[in-house]
Structures are given as C-alpha cells and as structure tokens.
Design an enzyme around this catalytic site. Structure first.
Site: not given
Ligand code: ZN
Length: 504
Positions: A266-267, A270, A296
């Site tokens: 997820h990170e 980003h 997101e």
C-alpha cells in the site's frame, strides 16, 4: 512579457521557500514517528510549531497576494504547468488568508483537547467523554467552511481541501450504488458457506524475515531505495521529503503475515506516485499528488489489484514460500490466494477486506455529513453508527471503542477526509483497466513478474503530472472516462464471485 517573467521568477522563489519549509516539517514529522526518543516530544512540538508559523507567514504575505494577482492577469498560457502552479498556490493562499487568526488558533487548541478527550474516551470506552469536544469541533468546522466559502453546502468547503473540485452532491450520487450492491455482495458471500482457511497467515513470522521479504517486493514493484527507505512505525504512512527522498513506513506483526506485507504494498503505491513526479516540478506547488483520492488510487492499485491478484502470486508465490518454507511450503497457491482475499464483515475499517471497505467509508461519510449539516446530534452518534453497521455490514459493535470511537480523524478536525478512501478504490480500478487496455495481457506480465510496463503507464498518465491537473480532469485524461462506480462494482463481482462460487 518581461514583467511577467520577473514576477514569475519571484513567485517561483517564494514557492520554493514555502516548499522547503514544508519539507523540513515533513522530515521532522517522519522522525517523530520513527526514531525520535520520547524525551524529544516537547521540544519537537515547539520546532514544528515555529516552522508552521513561518510557513503561514510567508504563504499569506501581501507580496504573495500581489504576485498571484499579477500572474493571474498576465498572459500565462492557461494550459501550461506555470499557470497550474499559480492555481495551486492560489488555493493554498486563499484558504490560509480567509481563515481569521482567532479561528486557526481555536482549531489548533480544539484539535489538541479533542484528541486527548478521544484517547480518554477510548481508555474508558465511554463516548460521553468525547461528545462535548466533538460538538465544539463541529462548530469550528462550520465556521471554517463559512470562512472559506461554499455554494450552499459547508461540506464542500471541507472536502475541497482533500479532493479539489469534488462536491458532497457528487459523492452522494456516486456512492449510492455502492451501498446497495456491496452490501448485497457481502451478504451473498456470507450465505455461500465458503470459508477460506487463513491459519497459514497467523503462524510465526519473525519480523526481520518479514522485513527482508517486504523490502525485496517493494524493490520489485519499482520502489527506488536510492530515493527512499523503509522503516517501522505504529501507523504506517508514506512521506515525501522531496522528489529524491520519498520514505515509507510499516509495522510487522509476528503472527500476522498479511498485516505488514500488504501495508508495505500500500505505502509503496503512495511512494511510487511521488517518486514518479516530473523532476521539472521539484520545489514547486505541483510537486505532490493531485488529491488524496488519487493518491489512494495508487496505493490500492498496488495493494489490491496487483498485490491480491492470482496472476501476481502465480509469479511471486514460490519466492514467498522460499522465504518462509516452514510456514508455507505445504500451502498451495490457491489456498494462499483465497486467504489473502478472505471476506469477513468486521467492525474495524482498517482491517476491512475489499468487499466491505467502502461500506465502512460510507458510514463515516453519511454520519459526518449529517453531523456537519445539523441533521444528526452528536449525542445520537453511537446509535446512528451502530444502526448503519447492522444495516450495511450485518454486524453490531459491542462497544463504542469498536464503534464510533475507532478512528482518530474527527477528533483532529479531519472532516471530509474519509470519502477519499472510497474514491481511491473506484479510481484504482478505472486506472488499472485503462492500463490493461493499453498494455495488452497485463495478467501475463504480472505472472512473470514483469511490472515495469504497468508502472511505466502509470508514470506517463498519472505520476509525472503531480498536481498539474485537478483530480477528476487527470482521471479523465488518463482513462477517457469520468469518475464512475460501475467498473469497481463489476470488478468486485467478478473477482469475489469466482472466489466464493457465486452465480454471475
Ligand atoms: Zn493510503
């Protein structure tokens, strides 16, 4: 236009200075959440407050106002990045100058006291300890919205900070089908009787080994460790100190492999966005992602559309088994894939699967809108919360701790923030499908670990632009379509229909 050139150069210098002050704060914030010893807290608070005051002073200086007015009246090409820099600086300038100093200070004080009250209320599992603070915070947020200005709905003024150009009315229309169809899908999965076994994810996974594996996957996805690093924290985040230094953090739980692994994916999503911004935009108002929703969309794309796909694990699973032979050698790929996609209606947003996630967001969006617009009294929040959880997710919080006290957002004044999580999910599928249409058999590429074409497409159509375009404009340019819930809903039905053997 020699005068415009001069004014623009001066504007660029001011913008770079503001950028640098912001990045100094970002680095201090990163340090605070990773390596700062507890004794540093008080002093760090002072340093960050000083930097933020300096930033506010320069941002709202009369000279900045003059420069913006001059450049807006000049012949800057409306389609140029230079004009977009002025537009972005204007947004920040207006927001900062429209709020009276008294209100800014009251908001800061209230954030601090409401956050403390929220912590106490959680410790005592007693919403009544938080309620008066929430009520006061909402009053200040109404004042803030009125000061910023809006076309009739205060929520729009708050949402605009996180998702420029999007309105409450748009969200209401966009989210309506999610509520019914995701709730139906969730119920159908519950009724299917299929219960994937996930015990293999809860075996003993030493943190150091998780870190080694997660770092290798991050690099394989394209995360550049020459321009980033991966550290541990309590609540994972990504933070940019500039285009050449975009850091990510995670946490490892020894008996929960999925927790750390998917938080890293997820990170990384980003961070890939920030690492991919055009270097020509460095130290300008365009040197960050276009909105929280678009940000997101990138984290969810890598976490879910890639990271929870069968195709990706067809390529990557042997490596994971080799890293954890004692835990996974005897677990077939299909069982692992079903486990990381297990659907289970839960009470806690941050633990939610793809099918229920937006429902958690909808509860918060509907309630914060009703609270702000005066349709819901803060005293009635727990009841309204629990009622929606029963209706949308089929679960009833046994306590406010697992109910309306679970998120920090409202206590620190983040109202209008939650919808960006759902927007990110919707946009992730629209972007992924546009990439698929352009790149051919994406699954075949994922299967052999060939991730560069997908990243290349995202770089070209999303990342490099930074904040040059408004989020919805960027999405349309990249996909040729407007923001739409249908692709996401179709994706969920396809993927989870197959996993749970549902009738199409
Ligand atoms: Zn995120």
């Amino acid at each position: 236009m020699p005068d415009t050139r001069e004014a623009f150069d001066e504007f660029r210098r001011e913008a770079a200075l503001l950028h640098d002050l912001g990045k100094a704060s970002a680095l201090l914030g990163w340090d605070q959440d990773t390596y700062m010893p507890p004794g540093g807290a008080e002093g760090r608070g002072h340093v960050m407050a000083t930097l933020s005051a300096l930033h506010h002073e320069r941002l709202t200086s009369p000279r900045m106002g003059e420069l913006l007015a001059e450049l807006e009246g000049s012949g800057l090409d409306p389609a140029s990045p230079e004009r977009a820099m002025v537009r972005e600086a204007r947004r920040a300038f207006d927001r900062a100058t429209k709020l009276p100093r008294r209100l800014v200070e009251e908001l800061a004080r209230r954030s601090s006291s409401a956050r403390q009250a929220w912590v106490r209320a959680r410790e005592a599992d007693d919403y009544a300890l938080f309620e008066p603070e929430l009520k006061a915070m909402l009053e200040l947020k109404r004042e803030e919205a009125d000061a910023v200005g809006h076309g009739g709905r205060r929520y729009d003024a708050l949402l605009d900070q996180y998702e420029p150009g999007t309105t409450a009315a748009e969200l209401e229309a966009l989210f309506a089908p999610l509520r019914t169809r995701q709730a139906e899908l969730l119920a159908a999965i519950g009724a299917s009787g299929v219960r994937p076994d996930a015990t293999m994810l809860a075996l003993d996974y030493p943190e150091a080994e998780q870190h080694a594996y997660a770092s290798a996957v991050a690099a394989r996805l394209g995360y550049d460790f020459e321009r980033g690093r991966l550290d541990e924290t309590i609540h994972p985040f990504a933070e940019s100190m500039g285009l050449g230094d975009v850091r990510i953090t995670t946490r490892y739980v020894r008996d929960d492999l999925a927790n750390g692994l998917f938080s890293v994916l997820h990170e990384v999503g980003h961070a890939l966005y920030e690492q991919g911004i055009d270097p020509a935009f460095a130290r300008t108002p365009l040197a960050h992602g276009a909105s929280l929703g678009l940000h997101e969309s990138q984290s969810r794309l890598w976490e879910n559309l890639v990271g929870r796909s069968l195709a990706f694990w067809e390529g990557a699973y042997p490596g994971l088994q080799a890293a954890f032979p004692a835990q996974l050698a005897g677990v077939p790929l299909e069982r692992f894939h079903a486990a990381v996609n297990r659907v289970e209606p839960s009470l806690v947003r941050t633990e939610a699967d793809e099918v229920s996630y937006n429902l958690h967001v909808l509860v918060r969006f509907e309630l914060e809108l009703a609270l702000l617009e005066g349709d819901l009294d803060t005293r009635d929040l727990p009841g309204a919360w629990n009622e929606r959880y029963r209706e949308y997710l089929g679960v009833t919080p046994p306590s406010d701790l697992l109910g309306c006290l679970q998120d920090i957002h409202w206590s620190v004044g983040l109202i209008g923030y939650f919808p960006t999580y759902a927007l990110g999910n919707l946009m992730s599928v629209q972007l992924y499908e546009a990439a698929q249409a352009a790149l051919g058999d994406l699954d075949a590429q994922l299967r052999v670990g060939e991730l560069a074409p997908l990243l290349g497409w995202l770089r070209e159509h999303v990342h490099r632009h930074g904040s040059r375009y408004q989020p919805q404009e960027l999405l349309e340019r990249a996909t040729g379509a407007r923001l739409d819930a249908e692709p996401y809903l179709a994706y969920l039905s396809r993927k989870f229909g197959a996993l749970y053997g549902l009738e199409p």
